[in-house]
Enzyme design. Structure first.
Site, PDB file in Angstrom:
ATOM      1  N   ILE A 294       0.828  -1.206   0.000  1.00  0.00           N
ATOM      2  CA  ILE A 294       0.000   0.000   0.000  1.00  0.00           C
ATOM      3  C   ILE A 294       0.860   1.254   0.000  1.00  0.00           C
ATOM      4  O   ILE A 294       0.427   2.327  -0.412  1.00  0.00           O
ATOM      5  CB  ILE A 294      -0.954  -0.027   1.218  1.00  0.00           C
ATOM      6  CG1 ILE A 294      -2.176   0.851   0.960  1.00  0.00           C
ATOM      7  CG2 ILE A 294      -0.229   0.356   2.497  1.00  0.00           C
ATOM      8  CD1 ILE A 294      -3.289   0.656   1.961  1.00  0.00           C
ATOM      9  N   ASP A 295       2.130   1.124   0.450  1.00  0.00           N
ATOM     10  CA  ASP A 295       3.037   2.270   0.525  1.00  0.00           C
ATOM     11  C   ASP A 295       3.623   2.657  -0.828  1.00  0.00           C
ATOM     12  O   ASP A 295       4.293   3.678  -0.930  1.00  0.00           O
ATOM     13  CB  ASP A 295       4.190   1.983   1.489  1.00  0.00           C
ATOM     14  CG  ASP A 295       3.727   1.826   2.923  1.00  0.00           C
ATOM     15  OD1 ASP A 295       2.595   2.251   3.225  1.00  0.00           O
ATOM     16  OD2 ASP A 295       4.489   1.271   3.736  1.00  0.00           O
ATOM     17  N   MET A 452      -8.372   1.543   8.824  1.00  0.00           N
ATOM     18  CA  MET A 452      -9.578   1.757   8.022  1.00  0.00           C
ATOM     19  C   MET A 452      -9.234   1.767   6.539  1.00  0.00           C
ATOM     20  O   MET A 452      -9.963   1.227   5.710  1.00  0.00           O
ATOM     21  CB  MET A 452     -10.242   3.078   8.417  1.00  0.00           C
ATOM     22  CG  MET A 452     -10.774   3.100   9.847  1.00  0.00           C
ATOM     23  SD  MET A 452     -11.405   4.720  10.291  1.00  0.00           S
ATOM     24  CE  MET A 452     -12.749   4.890   9.140  1.00  0.00           C
TER      25      MET A 452
END
Length: 555
Positions: A294-295, A452
Site C-alpha cells: 500500500i506504501d 480503516m
C-alpha cells in the site's frame, strides 16, 4: 528465453488446429512460423553458475554454443545463484529477461494456446504478444541516448508449456492487508478457469506458513465470484513463517505446478528463494509474484495496486481534520498516514486534498524547535489562517524520538523495523510547546485512519489494475516463465525478474519535481537548506540541481 522458446507471432500466423491438449514437438513447428529473429542481438547471456552460456549470432545463420555446465540440477546439488538473464542488442539495448522452465528442464512438451479458440479473444487482431515486444524502463531519453534497459512485455504466448488438465495452481497472500487483494485472487482463478480451462486451483490459508501448517482451500469462479467487493483477503495472511524447505516439500507433495505469490518486497524476496529451491530440485513449477504494498515502495513498477484506493480514502481523514481545525480557534488537524519507509501516500494525498498546510515524510528530515523549525511554521500558519492541517507519514521523524535507537533494532516477523508512534509523540510535543512555552491556546485533533484504509475494498482504478496484474501473471506462468513479478512499467504490463524488485526500495526523491510541486502547493518550508538536501540525497543530476537561493537551475 522467449527468443529460443516461442515462435514469432503476428496476426497472420497459420491456424493451429490442435486442441489445447495436443502436444506440439519443438522440431515439428511449421517453418513459416519462424523463430524470434536472433540476428538482432549481439549476445545472449545467461547462466546457472558463475560461468555463462553465450549464443553467438551471425546475419546468415544461427550457431549455438553449448553451456559449459549442464543447467539441469539434481536435488542434492548446491549450485550458486544463477546470474541474471541478459540480452544485449544494438544501440545500447539491454533486456533484463526472466527465467524460463526450459532453462533448467530439457525437452519440455509444448502445447498450443487454447486462447486461439477462445471467443473472447477472437475479436483481437493480434491476440498473442509478439516475441520481440519489450518495454523500456526509462521513457524520457535524449536523441543520442542508448536504448537502455528493457523488460519482457507481458501477455499470452502462442505456445504454452502446461497441459491445462495437468495444472494444479495455488495462490498465497502474505504480509499486511491492502485494498485489491481479493480482486487479484478472483482474477487469477477466473483467468486460469476461463482462459486456459484450468480446473484445479487451491488457496493457501494464512500466508507462507499455510503451505505446511494449514489445509488448502478449493477455489473456483463460483467461490470467488463476489470477493472483490470485500476488503482484506479470503485466504488469510500472516507475516513470517517462511521455511523454504517445508514450503517446497509441500508444493512437491501436493503436485502443485504453478505458484502465485501476492505480497510486498519481503514476500517477493521469499518468492525468489522458493523459486531458487524449485530450480535446484529441477521441478516443473512456475513461480509468479504479484507486488502488493500500500506504501508504493516497490521499485521499477509505476505503482502498486491499492495505492490509488489508499490515497482516495486518505482524503476522508484529511477532510475531517480540516473541518475540525477550522471550526475551533487555533485548530490543528493532524493526520497520520501509512508510509514506513516511503512517503508516497502522504505526498499524493496532500497534493490531492489542497487543504494540507504541511506534509512530513521519511525521506525529508525536519526539526521541531528553533528558526525554520516545525513549531515556528505552525505558529505562523495559525496567525495567518487561524487553523492548519498537518499530515505525517508513520516513518517520518523517527530519529527525533528519544527511544529511536531502541526501535531501530526491533523488527516484526517480516523483518520490518518496528516504529514508534511519531504522530502521537509530535501531537504531545506541539501541545506542550504552545501551552507551556508560547502560552497559546490550541485545539489539536489527532486522526489515525491506518487500518480503516487498509481494510476497504479497492476502487474502480485499482480493480482494473488488479485484473491486468493477475491475468498477466497467468499468461506468464502458462507460457513457462518463472521467477518473475508481474508489474506495470511505463503503462505497459511486463515481467520483471525477482532481483530487480527486491534489490532496493522505491522512495520519494526530495530533489525531484513532484516534491517541489508539493512544497509549492502547501507553501511549507523544506526544513533544510537546498545544499543539505542535495548532500543528503547524493543527487548528481544537474537538471535537478537547486541553486543557493533555492531556485531551480535554468538548465
Amino acid at each position: 528465453m522467449d527468443s529460443l522458446l516461442a515462435p514469432s507471432s503476428t496476426s497472420s500466423f497459420p491456424s493451429l488446429n490442435n486442441n489445447s491438449n495436443s502436444r506440439i514437438k519443438h522440431n515439428s513447428l511449421p517453418s513459416s512460423l519462424g523463430f524470434f529473429n536472433l540476428r538482432k542481438f549481439s549476445t545472449v547471456s545467461f547462466g546457472y553458475s558463475r560461468r555463462s552460456c553465450r549464443l553467438r549470432l551471425s546475419s546468415s545463420r544461427r550457431s549455438k554454443t553449448k553451456c559449459s555446465t549442464s543447467p539441469t540440477m539434481s536435488s542434492s546439488a548446491s549450485p550458486e545463484i544463477p546470474q541474471p538473464k541478459i540480452v544485449n542488442g544494438p544501440g545500447g539495448y539491454v533486456l533484463e529477461d526472466v527465467p524460463h522452465l526450459s532453462d533448467y528442464i530439457p525437452d519440455l512438451p509444448v502445447y498450443s494456446n487454447p486462447l486461439q479458440d477462445n471467443p473472447a479473444y477472437s475479436v483481437v487482431k493480434q491476440y498473442f504478444v509478439h516475441v520481440d515486444d519489450t518495454v523500456p524502463q526509462k521513457i524520457v531519453v535524449h536523441k543520442n541516448s542508448p536504448r537502455g534497459v528493457h523488460f519482457r512485455r507481458a501477455g499470452p504466448r502462442q505456445k504454452i508449456y502446461f497441459d491445462s488438465d495437468d495444472v494444479h495452481a495455488c495462490i498465497v497472500t502474505c504480509g499486511g492487508l491492502c485494498p485489491g487483494l481479493n480482486t487479484v485472487i478472483r482474477e487469477i482463478v477466473c483467468g486460469l478457469f476461463h482462459m486456459y480451462g484450468v480446473k484445479k486451483v487451491s488457496g493457501i490459508d494464512g500466508g507462507y506458513r499455510g503451505f505446511y501448517a494449514k489445509n488448502t482451500v478449493h477455489l473456483d469462479p463460483k467461490v470467488v465470484n463476489d470477493i472483490h467487493k470485500r476488503g482484506g483477503t479470503i485466504l488469510g495472511t500472516s507475516r513470517g513463517g517462511h521455511d523454504t524447505s517445508k514450503i517446497v516439500d509441500s508444493i512437491q507433495d501436493r503436485g502443485i505446478n504453478q505458484v502465485y505469490i501476492i505480497g510486498g518486497d519481503g514476500t517477493q524476496r521469499g518468492a525468489s528463494v522458493i523459486f531458487e529451491e524449485i530450480r535446484r530440485r529441477g521441478l516443473k513449477v512456475s513461480v509468479a509474484g504479484i507486488p502488493k504494498t500500500i506504501d508504493n515502495d516497490i521499485p521499477v513498477i509505476d505503482r502498486s495496486f491499492g495505492f490509488d484506493t489508499a490515497v482516495e480514502e486518505a482524503q476522508r481523514a484529511i477532510n475531517a481534520a480540516h473541518v475540525e481545525a477550522e471550526s475551533f480557534e487555533n485548530g490543528i488537524g493532524l493526520v497520520k498516514l501509512m508510509g514506513r519507509y516511503s512517503g508516497f501516500i502522504a505526498m499524493y494525498a496532500t497534493l490531492a486534498s489542497r487543504d494540507v498546510d504541511c506534509c512530513l515524510i521519511p525521506e525529508s528530515p525536519f526539526y521541531l524547535e528553533g528558526p525554520g523549525g516545525l513549531f515556528e511554521y505552525i505558529e505562523r500558519r495559525l496567525k495567518e489562517n487561524g487553523h492548519m492541517v498537518l499530515v505525517i507519514a508513520e516513518g517520518a521523524g523517527q530519529e527525533l524520538l528519544s527511544e529511536s535507537l531502541q526501535s531501530m533494532t526491533q523488527k516484526d516477523a517480516s523483518g520490518n523495523r518496528l516504529l514508534q508512534d511519531v504522530a502521537l509523540w509530535i501531537s504531545q510535543r506541539i501541545k506542550d510547546h504552545f501551552s507551556k512555552e508560547r502560552k497559546m491556546t490550541i485545539n489539536l485533533k489527532y486522526i489515525d485512519p491506518t487500518y480503516m484504509i487498509r481494510a476497504i475494498p479497492s476502487n474502480a482504478s485499482d480493480n482494473v489494475y488488479c485484473t491486468l496484474l493477475a491475468q498477466s501473471a497467468v499468461h506468464g506462468a502458462m507460457a513457462g516463465y518463472t521467477g518473475f513479478t508481474s508489474g506495470l512499467v511505463n503503462g505497459r504490463q511486463t515481467y520483471i525478474p525477482f532481483y530487480r524488485i527486491t534489490e532496493t526500495q522505491n522512495k520519494v526523491v526530495i530533489t525531484d519535481r513532484m516534491w517541489a510541486r508539493l512544497l509549492s502547493s502547501t507553501n511549507q518550508p523544506s526544513f533544510l537548506c537546498p545544499k543539505e538536501i542535495l548532500e543528503d540525497q547524493g543527487h548528481e543530476e544537474s537538471s535537478n540541481e537547486l541553486l543557493d537561493n533555492g531556485k531551480c537551475s535554468p538548465n
